[in-house]
Design an enzyme around this catalytic site. Structure first.
Site, short mmCIF file in Angstrom:
data_model
loop_
_atom_site.label_atom_id
_atom_site.label_comp_id
_atom_site.label_asym_id
_atom_site.label_seq_id
_atom_site.Cartn_x
_atom_site.Cartn_y
_atom_site.Cartn_z
N GLY A 124 -16.85 6.65 -11.05
CA GLY A 124 -16.49 7.40 -9.86
C GLY A 124 -17.26 7.01 -8.62
CB THR A 126 -13.06 5.11 -4.52
OG1 THR A 126 -13.33 3.76 -4.86
CG2 THR A 126 -12.20 5.15 -3.27
CD GLU A 127 -17.46 10.49 -2.03
OE1 GLU A 127 -17.37 11.01 -0.90
OE2 GLU A 127 -18.42 10.65 -2.81
N PRO A 128 -12.13 10.16 -1.03
CG PRO A 128 -11.24 12.32 -1.19
CD PRO A 128 -12.42 11.50 -1.60
N GLY A 131 -13.66 3.87 0.25
CA GLY A 131 -14.22 3.20 -0.92
C GLY A 131 -15.08 2.02 -0.53
CB ILE A 157 -11.53 7.94 -11.00
CG1 ILE A 157 -12.20 8.34 -9.68
CG2 ILE A 157 -12.56 7.46 -12.02
CD1 ILE A 157 -12.85 7.21 -8.89
CB THR A 158 -9.25 3.18 -13.62
OG1 THR A 158 -8.78 2.70 -12.36
CG2 THR A 158 -8.42 2.55 -14.73
CD GLN A 339 13.37 -16.05 -3.40
OE1 GLN A 339 12.94 -14.91 -3.22
NE2 GLN A 339 14.48 -16.49 -2.84
CD GLU A 366 -13.59 -3.80 -10.79
OE1 GLU A 366 -13.20 -3.19 -11.76
OE2 GLU A 366 -14.60 -4.51 -10.80
C1 LIG Z 1 -4.98 1.79 -8.95
C2 LIG Z 1 -6.37 1.90 -8.44
C3 LIG Z 1 -7.43 2.11 -9.32
C4 LIG Z 1 -8.74 2.29 -8.85
N1 LIG Z 1 -9.75 2.56 -9.73
C5 LIG Z 1 -10.97 2.91 -9.24
C6 LIG Z 1 -12.01 3.35 -10.11
O1 LIG Z 1 -11.85 3.40 -11.33
N2 LIG Z 1 -13.19 3.75 -9.56
C7 LIG Z 1 -13.41 3.72 -8.21
O2 LIG Z 1 -14.49 4.11 -7.79
N3 LIG Z 1 -12.46 3.26 -7.37
C8 LIG Z 1 -11.24 2.88 -7.85
N4 LIG Z 1 -10.26 2.44 -6.99
C9 LIG Z 1 -10.53 2.43 -5.57
C10 LIG Z 1 -10.65 1.04 -4.95
O3 LIG Z 1 -11.81 0.41 -5.39
C11 LIG Z 1 -10.60 1.25 -3.44
O4 LIG Z 1 -9.26 1.59 -3.10
C12 LIG Z 1 -11.06 0.05 -2.64
O5 LIG Z 1 -12.42 -0.18 -2.85
C13 LIG Z 1 -10.80 0.24 -1.14
O6 LIG Z 1 -11.29 1.44 -0.70
P1 LIG Z 1 -10.31 2.40 0.16
O7 LIG Z 1 -9.03 2.51 -0.57
O8 LIG Z 1 -11.02 3.66 0.46
O9 LIG Z 1 -10.03 1.61 1.49
P2 LIG Z 1 -10.95 1.62 2.82
O10 LIG Z 1 -12.37 1.44 2.44
O11 LIG Z 1 -10.59 2.80 3.64
O12 LIG Z 1 -10.44 0.31 3.54
C14 LIG Z 1 -9.19 0.28 4.27
C15 LIG Z 1 -9.01 -1.13 4.82
O13 LIG Z 1 -10.07 -1.45 5.73
C16 LIG Z 1 -10.73 -2.64 5.32
N5 LIG Z 1 -12.15 -2.53 5.65
C17 LIG Z 1 -12.98 -1.51 5.39
N6 LIG Z 1 -14.20 -1.78 5.86
C18 LIG Z 1 -14.15 -2.99 6.44
C19 LIG Z 1 -15.09 -3.82 7.13
N7 LIG Z 1 -16.37 -3.47 7.28
N8 LIG Z 1 -14.67 -5.01 7.60
C20 LIG Z 1 -13.39 -5.39 7.46
N9 LIG Z 1 -12.44 -4.66 6.81
C21 LIG Z 1 -12.83 -3.48 6.33
C22 LIG Z 1 -10.49 -2.74 3.84
O14 LIG Z 1 -10.60 -4.09 3.37
C23 LIG Z 1 -9.05 -2.22 3.75
O15 LIG Z 1 -8.15 -3.25 4.08
C24 LIG Z 1 -8.97 2.21 -7.46
C25 LIG Z 1 -7.93 1.95 -6.57
C26 LIG Z 1 -6.65 1.81 -7.05
C27 LIG Z 1 -5.53 1.58 -6.05
#
Ligand SMILES: Cc1cc2nc3c(=O)[nH]c(=O)nc-3n(C[C@H](O)[C@H](O)[C@H](O)COP(=O)(O)OP(=O)(O)OC[C@H]3O[C@@H](n4cnc5c(N)ncnc54)[C@H](O)[C@@H]3O)c2cc1C
Length: 384
Positions: A124, A126-128, A131, A157-158, A339, A366
């Site tokens: 755990g 990532t947060e709303p 991540g 969270i997977t 395709q 990741e």
């Molecule tokens: C199916 C699935 C399973 C997952 N499983 C897990 C899990 O088991 N545990 C867990 O903890 N998380 C999990 N995640 C979360 C995943 O790791 C995050 O979605 C990912 O790290 C991105 O975080 P975010 O979605 O909050 O995007 P954000 O952090 O909000 O990023 C949004 C966009 O901004 C870009 N960005 C952000 N900061 C910067 C910067 N400084 N410079 C340039 N670009 C930037 C990002 O690259 C992205 O394109 C999962 C996600 C999915 C979709």
């Protein structure tokens, strides 16, 4: 220098290849369409020892290494990424933090069931609110007597809500220094703890038969002894786990990219147009040749990162390169495979349609591919 597999690795690869073909592939589409978690497949993966691949025998493991896990992930993802990510998250994100940072008691309590696949655990971070900026975590854990009181929310969270999920490791703010900087620690929260809720599964674009939930913590109390590793080292722990995990996601991406090649080659032999098999058209053959180049070079990239990791050498840059290159290869290959299949490529019953829906998240999970570029640039002395 030699990136060819040893006979032990090759034997493992072949046995997982056969398992993926004979056990995983026949039920993959059914679970995907029904959005059901493949408990029976997971049980059989446990019997094969896949969940214990990189762990010592004293914890019920197979005494192998992380690269062996990557080989298994590649073979599973050639047919089904949902099953592959279930294994990746279970081993690399679920069990590995306990193995790397746990006390003897925590290892004895959790590892045997994790390495047998009887139990899964979530990671755990990532947060709303974000991540990528993991250091800005808002979930808090306050020590009250001999208990942590946890409040906050974790997203995406997977493996966090299956019938066999045992716990989630939660990154939480456990204090602040004089300058107001957060002290981050990792805490084990067992499933079923009062105050810990698991939301309904997300409706996802892909990875339909993998288990993903939002988790809520409201005055959730766990014993102080559930702290994982040293207090204040949570962020460093998660970064270490993610560095390794990138090689695993690269392997999974290579599997998907190679699966696209496998399906496309078969289809070019079978399908006819204008009185000839599709393989008679060089433009289509060249598409597949390019797909094979992407899968091959991405495989070499993760083999390189993996061999550095096994040798105890720095591998951060190579892992980021492998993850970036392999996930891009997966997306590109899925695009061309669908395709090649024409209209059938848009039909969910075909594996390439699943590959198309499953590939995009590889550029996100990741550490997004922007994060990989940041890491590579930093290793080159840029943007510090
Ligand atoms: C199916 C699935 C399973 C997952 N499983 C897990 C899990 O088991 N545990 C867990 O903890 N998380 C999990 N995640 C979360 C995943 O790791 C995050 O979605 C990912 O790290 C991105 O975080 P975010 O979605 O909050 O995007 P954000 O952090 O909000 O990023 C949004 C966009 O901004 C870009 N960005 C952000 N900061 C910067 C910067 N400084 N410079 C340039 N670009 C930037 C990002 O690259 C992205 O394109 C999962 C996600 C999915 C979709």
């Amino acid at each position: 220098m030699d990136h060819r597999l040893s006979s032990d690795y090759e034997d493992l690869r072949k046995s997982v290849e056969a398992f993926a073909r004979d056990v995983v592939a026949p039920v993959a589409a059914e679970h995907y369409e029904a959005h059901t978690f493949p408990y029976d497949v997971v049980r059989r993966m446990g019997e094969m020892g896949l969940f214990g691949l990189p762990f010592p025998e004293e914890f019920g493991g197979m005494g192998g290494d992380y690269f062996a896990l990557c080989l298994a992930l590649e073979e599973l993802a050639r047919v089904d990424s949902s099953v592959a990510i279930t294994l990746e998250a279970a081993v690399s994100l679920g069990a590995m933090p306990i193995y790397r940072f746990g006390t003897d008691e925590q290892k004895a309590t959790w590892l045997p069931r994790l390495t047998s696949g009887e139990m899964l655990a979530g990671f755990g971070l990532t947060e709303p609110g974000g991540g990528t900026d993991a250091g800005a975590a808002r979930t808090t854990a306050v020590l009250d007597g001999d208990e942590w009181v946890i409040n906050g929310t974790k997203s995406f969270i997977t493996n966090s809500g299956t019938q066999i999920t045992g716990f989630v490791t939660v990154l939480a703010v456990t204090g602040r220094d004089d300058a107001g900087r957060p002290e981050l620690s990792t805490i084990i929260v067992p499933s079923g703890t009062p105050g810990f809720t698991v939301s309904e599964p997300y409706s996802k674009v892909g990875w339909n038969s993998s288990d993903t939930h939002e988790l809520g913590f409201v005055d959730c109390r766990v014993p102080a002894s559930n702290l994982l590793g040293e207090r204040g080292r949570g962020y460093a722990q998660f970064l270490q786990i993610l560095d390794e995990g990138r090689i695993a996601i690269a392997a999974l991406s290579v599997g998907l990219a190679q699966g696209c090649v496998d399906e496309s080659v078969r289809y070019l032999h079978e399908r006819h147009a204008f009185g000839k098999p599709l393989e008679a058209y060089q433009s289509l053959d060249f598409m597949v040749a390019d797909m094979e180049v992407r899968a091959h070079t991405a495989r070499v990239a993760y083999y390189d990162a993996g061999s550095r990791m096994l040798a105890g050498e720095p591998f951060k840059k190579q892992a980021a390169i492998a993850k970036l290159h392999a996930s891009d290869a997966a997306v590109e290959n899925a695009r061309w495979a669908t395709q090649i299949f024409g209209g059938y490529g848009f039909m969910n019953e075909y594996a390439v349609a699943r590959f198309w829906r499953d590939c995009k998240v590889l550029e996100i999970g990741e550490g997004t591919n922007e994060v990989q570029r940041m890491l590579i640039a930093r290793e080159l002395g840029l943007g510090r």
